[in-house]
Design a protein around this motif. Structure first.
Motif, PDB file in Angstrom:
ATOM      1  N   TRP A   3       0.709  -1.237  -0.098  1.00  0.00           N
ATOM      2  CA  TRP A   3      -0.026  -0.067  -0.063  1.00  0.00           C
ATOM      3  C   TRP A   3       0.751   1.306   0.071  1.00  0.00           C
ATOM      4  O   TRP A   3       0.441   2.181  -0.627  1.00  0.00           O
ATOM      5  N   GLN A   4       1.931   1.237   0.654  1.00  0.00           N
ATOM      6  CA  GLN A   4       2.892   2.388   0.862  1.00  0.00           C
ATOM      7  C   GLN A   4       3.222   2.789  -0.824  1.00  0.00           C
ATOM      8  O   GLN A   4       3.349   3.930  -1.090  1.00  0.00           O
ATOM      9  N   ASP A   5       3.864   1.563  -1.490  1.00  0.00           N
ATOM     10  CA  ASP A   5       4.364   1.815  -2.746  1.00  0.00           C
ATOM     11  C   ASP A   5       3.329   2.342  -3.826  1.00  0.00           C
ATOM     12  O   ASP A   5       3.287   3.277  -4.424  1.00  0.00           O
ATOM     13  N   ALA A   7       0.583   4.153  -2.716  1.00  0.00           N
ATOM     14  CA  ALA A   7       0.565   5.490  -2.345  1.00  0.00           C
ATOM     15  C   ALA A   7       1.625   6.383  -2.917  1.00  0.00           C
ATOM     16  O   ALA A   7       1.111   7.548  -3.357  1.00  0.00           O
ATOM     17  N   LEU A   8       2.629   6.107  -3.031  1.00  0.00           N
ATOM     18  CA  LEU A   8       3.971   7.070  -3.439  1.00  0.00           C
ATOM     19  C   LEU A   8       3.545   7.138  -4.951  1.00  0.00           C
ATOM     20  O   LEU A   8       3.554   8.206  -5.621  1.00  0.00           O
ATOM     21  N   ALA A  72       8.703   4.477  -5.939  1.00  0.00           N
ATOM     22  CA  ALA A  72       7.842   3.322  -5.575  1.00  0.00           C
ATOM     23  C   ALA A  72       8.326   1.983  -6.190  1.00  0.00           C
ATOM     24  O   ALA A  72       8.175   0.998  -5.529  1.00  0.00           O
ATOM     25  N   ARG A  80      13.939   6.287  -0.972  1.00  0.00           N
ATOM     26  CA  ARG A  80      12.367   6.917  -0.865  1.00  0.00           C
ATOM     27  C   ARG A  80      12.229   8.032  -0.150  1.00  0.00           C
ATOM     28  O   ARG A  80      11.506   9.036  -0.163  1.00  0.00           O
ATOM     29  N   SER A  84      11.106  11.546  -1.119  1.00  0.00           N
ATOM     30  CA  SER A  84       9.691  12.149  -0.861  1.00  0.00           C
ATOM     31  C   SER A  84      10.004  13.323  -0.112  1.00  0.00           C
ATOM     32  O   SER A  84       9.070  14.307  -0.154  1.00  0.00           O
ATOM     33  N   LEU A 118      -0.553  11.457   0.505  1.00  0.00           N
ATOM     34  CA  LEU A 118      -0.305  10.159   0.047  1.00  0.00           C
ATOM     35  C   LEU A 118       1.427   9.785   0.185  1.00  0.00           C
ATOM     36  O   LEU A 118       1.960   8.732   0.420  1.00  0.00           O
ATOM     37  N   ILE A 119       2.301  10.900   0.019  1.00  0.00           N
ATOM     38  CA  ILE A 119       3.707  10.772   0.252  1.00  0.00           C
ATOM     39  C   ILE A 119       3.883  10.335   1.712  1.00  0.00           C
ATOM     40  O   ILE A 119       4.927   9.620   1.864  1.00  0.00           O
ATOM     41  N   GLY A 122       2.953   6.972   2.213  1.00  0.00           N
ATOM     42  CA  GLY A 122       3.707   6.174   1.288  1.00  0.00           C
ATOM     43  C   GLY A 122       5.263   5.867   2.010  1.00  0.00           C
ATOM     44  O   GLY A 122       5.912   4.705   1.800  1.00  0.00           O
ATOM     45  N   SER A 126       7.521   2.252   4.149  1.00  0.00           N
ATOM     46  CA  SER A 126       7.556   1.466   2.705  1.00  0.00           C
ATOM     47  C   SER A 126       8.750   0.707   2.754  1.00  0.00           C
ATOM     48  O   SER A 126       9.847   1.196   3.002  1.00  0.00           O
TER      49      SER A 126
END
Length: 128
Positions: A3-5, A7-8, A72, A80, A84, A118-119, A122, A126
């Motif tokens: 999910w984190q990927d 989101a990014l 991501a 990341r 970010s 989202l960042i 993410g 992640s």
């Protein structure tokens, strides 16, 4: 992909998508009229410099979105985080300035605020 990927990647798609729309509207509504004006005919520097400056933010946001998508897909956690932070700082700046300058009557600040959320999601945990 977790999910984190995702989101990014979504933040990257929002950032790049908004940049493309921003760039085309800026070109059509601001740059073309400026370059056709009588004043701009007399000031060559204005015709050269202003369009580049107006589109610099578009270029920055678009590449930032691509960097988030790449982070991501391929980058390790520390890269990341750095990506970010750099892209997020740009998106935070545009969201705040846009909110202030338009008094909230422009969708740009909302879209970049969503991208910032989202960042934040993410980059939190992640691991690839």
């Amino acid at each position: 992909m977790n999910w984190q990927d995702a989101a990014l990647m979504m933040a990257g798609f929002i950032g790049s998508g908004v940049a493309v729309i921003h760039g085309s509207l800026t070109q059509r509504l601001m740059i073309r009229p400026l370059t056709k004006s009588v004043l701009a005919d007399e000031l060559t520097l204005v015709k050269k410099l202003v369009p580049s400056l107006l589109q610099f933010s578009t270029f920055n946001w678009f590449l930032g979105g691509l960097a988030l998508i790449a982070s991501a897909l391929w980058f390790e956690q520390d890269v990341r985080l750095a990506t970010s932070l750099l892209v997020g700082s740009s998106y935070l700046y545009v969201a705040l300035v846009n909110l202030w300058a338009t008094r909230g009557r422009h969708p740009g600040w909302m879209l970049y605020t969503v991208a910032l959320g989202l960042i934040a999601f993410g980059v939190n945990g992640s691991g690839g």
